[in-house]
Motif scaffolding. Structure first.
Motif, PDB file in Angstrom:
ATOM      1  N   GLN A   1      34.435  16.374 -41.972  1.00  0.00           N
ATOM      2  CA  GLN A   1      34.921  17.662 -42.468  1.00  0.00           C
ATOM      3  C   GLN A   1      36.441  17.761 -42.407  1.00  0.00           C
ATOM      4  O   GLN A   1      37.025  18.703 -42.953  1.00  0.00           O
ATOM      5  CB  GLN A   1      34.281  18.808 -41.673  1.00  0.00           C
ATOM      6  N   ILE A   2      37.078  16.805 -41.743  1.00  0.00           N
ATOM      7  CA  ILE A   2      38.538  16.784 -41.678  1.00  0.00           C
ATOM      8  C   ILE A   2      39.111  16.092 -42.911  1.00  0.00           C
ATOM      9  O   ILE A   2      40.051  16.575 -43.545  1.00  0.00           O
ATOM     10  CB  ILE A   2      39.020  16.085 -40.390  1.00  0.00           C
ATOM     11  N   LEU A   3      38.528  14.948 -43.265  1.00  0.00           N
ATOM     12  CA  LEU A   3      38.938  14.179 -44.445  1.00  0.00           C
ATOM     13  C   LEU A   3      37.689  13.966 -45.307  1.00  0.00           C
ATOM     14  O   LEU A   3      37.098  12.889 -45.319  1.00  0.00           O
ATOM     15  CB  LEU A   3      39.544  12.839 -44.025  1.00  0.00           C
ATOM     16  N   PRO A   4      37.281  14.995 -46.040  1.00  0.00           N
ATOM     17  CA  PRO A   4      35.989  14.939 -46.741  1.00  0.00           C
ATOM     18  C   PRO A   4      35.968  13.947 -47.893  1.00  0.00           C
ATOM     19  O   PRO A   4      36.956  13.727 -48.585  1.00  0.00           O
ATOM     20  CB  PRO A   4      35.790  16.379 -47.228  1.00  0.00           C
ATOM     21  N   ASP A   5      34.801  13.369 -48.070  1.00  0.00           N
ATOM     22  CA  ASP A   5      34.554  12.434 -49.151  1.00  0.00           C
ATOM     23  C   ASP A   5      34.661  13.168 -50.501  1.00  0.00           C
ATOM     24  O   ASP A   5      34.297  14.342 -50.572  1.00  0.00           O
ATOM     25  CB  ASP A   5      33.151  11.841 -48.965  1.00  0.00           C
ATOM     26  N   PRO A   6      35.139  12.532 -51.562  1.00  0.00           N
ATOM     27  CA  PRO A   6      35.441  11.108 -51.729  1.00  0.00           C
ATOM     28  C   PRO A   6      36.927  10.787 -51.742  1.00  0.00           C
ATOM     29  O   PRO A   6      37.339   9.745 -52.265  1.00  0.00           O
ATOM     30  CB  PRO A   6      34.855  10.835 -53.112  1.00  0.00           C
ATOM     31  N   PHE A   7      37.760  11.645 -51.164  1.00  0.00           N
ATOM     32  CA  PHE A   7      39.205  11.534 -51.372  1.00  0.00           C
ATOM     33  C   PHE A   7      39.909  10.554 -50.440  1.00  0.00           C
ATOM     34  O   PHE A   7      41.092  10.278 -50.624  1.00  0.00           O
ATOM     35  CB  PHE A   7      39.853  12.913 -51.230  1.00  0.00           C
ATOM     36  N   TYR A   8      39.226  10.023 -49.476  1.00  0.00           N
ATOM     37  CA  TYR A   8      39.900   9.251 -48.444  1.00  0.00           C
ATOM     38  C   TYR A   8      39.340   7.822 -48.370  1.00  0.00           C
ATOM     39  O   TYR A   8      39.751   6.964 -49.151  1.00  0.00           O
ATOM     40  CB  TYR A   8      39.815  10.010 -47.110  1.00  0.00           C
ATOM     41  N   ALA A   9      38.404   7.549 -47.473  1.00  0.00           N
ATOM     42  CA  ALA A   9      37.892   6.186 -47.330  1.00  0.00           C
ATOM     43  C   ALA A   9      37.272   5.665 -48.624  1.00  0.00           C
ATOM     44  O   ALA A   9      37.469   4.502 -49.008  1.00  0.00           O
ATOM     45  CB  ALA A   9      36.883   6.113 -46.187  1.00  0.00           C
TER      46      ALA A   9
ATOM     47  N   PRO B   1      35.721  -4.483 -49.320  1.00  0.00           N
ATOM     48  CA  PRO B   1      35.825  -4.584 -47.861  1.00  0.00           C
ATOM     49  C   PRO B   1      34.437  -4.695 -47.241  1.00  0.00           C
ATOM     50  O   PRO B   1      33.418  -4.521 -47.924  1.00  0.00           O
ATOM     51  CB  PRO B   1      36.468  -3.260 -47.483  1.00  0.00           C
ATOM     52  N   GLU B   2      34.406  -4.965 -45.960  1.00  0.00           N
ATOM     53  CA  GLU B   2      33.167  -4.764 -45.198  1.00  0.00           C
ATOM     54  C   GLU B   2      33.062  -3.253 -44.990  1.00  0.00           C
ATOM     55  O   GLU B   2      33.880  -2.649 -44.319  1.00  0.00           O
ATOM     56  CB  GLU B   2      33.241  -5.494 -43.856  1.00  0.00           C
ATOM     57  N   TRP B   3      32.038  -2.638 -45.556  1.00  0.00           N
ATOM     58  CA  TRP B   3      31.978  -1.184 -45.695  1.00  0.00           C
ATOM     59  C   TRP B   3      30.906  -0.592 -44.800  1.00  0.00           C
ATOM     60  O   TRP B   3      29.771  -1.067 -44.781  1.00  0.00           O
ATOM     61  CB  TRP B   3      31.700  -0.850 -47.155  1.00  0.00           C
ATOM     62  N   HIS B   4      31.261   0.443 -44.047  1.00  0.00           N
ATOM     63  CA  HIS B   4      30.319   1.105 -43.153  1.00  0.00           C
ATOM     64  C   HIS B   4      30.406   2.617 -43.338  1.00  0.00           C
ATOM     65  O   HIS B   4      31.495   3.195 -43.252  1.00  0.00           O
ATOM     66  CB  HIS B   4      30.634   0.790 -41.683  1.00  0.00           C
ATOM     67  N   VAL B   5      29.268   3.245 -43.563  1.00  0.00           N
ATOM     68  CA  VAL B   5      29.164   4.706 -43.539  1.00  0.00           C
ATOM     69  C   VAL B   5      28.282   5.068 -42.351  1.00  0.00           C
ATOM     70  O   VAL B   5      27.166   4.549 -42.219  1.00  0.00           O
ATOM     71  CB  VAL B   5      28.558   5.252 -44.843  1.00  0.00           C
ATOM     72  N   VAL B   6      28.763   5.957 -41.497  1.00  0.00           N
ATOM     73  CA  VAL B   6      28.048   6.277 -40.258  1.00  0.00           C
ATOM     74  C   VAL B   6      27.233   7.555 -40.452  1.00  0.00           C
ATOM     75  O   VAL B   6      27.798   8.659 -40.545  1.00  0.00           O
ATOM     76  CB  VAL B   6      29.030   6.457 -39.086  1.00  0.00           C
TER      77      VAL B   6
END
Length: 331
Positions: free
Chosen positions: A252-260, A271-276
């Motif tokens: 909620q601080i850096l909401p998707d999709p604008f960051y990672a 990259p090696e991609w991880h969503v938690v």
């Protein structure tokens, strides 16, 4: 050859392999140093490193670690990981990850960013200063620190979270376009980074920043990188080192999709991609102790049902495994 003979041969082979393999230190040492900065005050750096001395639990800020404070370093030709914290943090924000890396044979140098830490926000939006400071710490660890002789200068990695995630991308060759900030914040004035820049305006010449890149960095872990939208495909075209990229599902601080997710889409190679699943932004920080849960509830409280301590066991293992694979010693 009989099955019994095969089993015996396998047992002998494993025994010899175990005998021949170099032993790694079982515990993490810890110390705090000050790295001279030619452009400012000395930088405070927490350093974790392999040792064979007995370790004991120690509180550190909102969390803790289990370390042998001041113990002698064990090993040579060791890989180095530099760590960059998020806005308003300090060197201990990822103490459990640093401990895990040290126990696996890494030297870890985590800086407290001058001007962007829990006690000083005077340069909170001077983003170009961050990768410069990170490079200063690499210089110190390789050339001036008491551990310099034990570190392999060809095996340097970088770990960063939030603003630190941005920092390590820039240090690894990224060229952010800060002119994107205005349009982003016009559309999303309530986002954390937009509120931060409103209260702490960036330097007047920020859009013309000269970014410090450090070719000594050979692998990067970036968790929930801030200002991901500022990295275009052209701006990330030179980030070609192995990269492990993390996103919290419920950030909620850096909401998707604008960051990672934007960083992922614009990198020149996947990259090696991880969503938690279930994680919030601050769940990448070290699990909190009782004091942290009382005095820093905003960053220590996870969503109902999310176990930060359990997540960090997996997170730390993934980070250690990534750096082991990508900073392996040359034959």
């Amino acid at each position: 050859m009989s099955i019994r003979s095969l089993l015996l041969a396998s047992a002998i082979t494993l025994a010899l392999a175990g005998f021949a393999a170099p032993s790694l230190a079982a515990t993490a040492g810890f110390t705090v140093v000050r790295a001279a900065d030619p452009q400012g005050a000395p930088i405070t750096v927490g350093v974790w490193y392999p040792t064979d001395a007995p370790a004991k639990p120690m509180d550190l800020g909102i969390g803790g670690h289990t370390v042998a404070a001041g113990a002698p370093l064990v090993g040579d030709h060791l890989p180095l990981i530099v760590m960059s914290h998020g806005n308003g943090g300090f060197f201990g924000g990822h103490a459990d990850t640093a401990q895990a890396l040290a126990e696996a044979g890494f030297v870890v140098a985590a800086l407290t960013h001058t001007g962007d830490n829990y006690a000083d926000q005077s340069r909170a939006t001077d983003m170009a200063n961050r990768p410069r400071q990170l490079s200063v710490v690499i210089d110190y660890m390789l050339k001036a620190s008491p551990m310099q002789a034990a570190i392999d200068p060809d095996r340097v990695g970088a770990f960063g979270f939030s603003s630190g995630g941005f920092t390590v991308l820039a240090a690894a060759g990224g060229e952010p376009d800060l002119t994107t900030l205005a349009s982003h914040c016009k559309a999303h004035p309530d986002f954390f980074d937009c509120k931060l820049t409103a209260s702490h305006p960036p330097p007047a010449d920020a859009a013309k920043s000269v970014w410090t890149h450090d070719a000594r960095i050979k692998a990067v872990v970036s968790a929930a990188p801030a200002m991901g939208y500022s990295f275009t495909k052209a701006g990330l075209s030179k980030v070609t080192v192995p990269l492990q990229l993390w996103r919290a599902q419920n950030d909620q601080i850096l909401p998707d999709p604008f960051y990672a997710s934007t960083v992922r889409a614009n990198l020149p190679r996947p990259p090696e991609w991880h969503v938690v699943p279930g994680a919030g932004h601050f769940d990448f920080l070290t699990p909190c102790n009782d004091q942290g849960r009382t005095t820093a509830a905003a960053i220590c409280t996870s969503a109902p049902g999310f176990d930060r301590a359990a997540f960090h066991k997996d997170f730390d293992a993934e980070v250690v495994g990534f750096f082991k694979a990508n900073l392996a010693a040359k034959p």
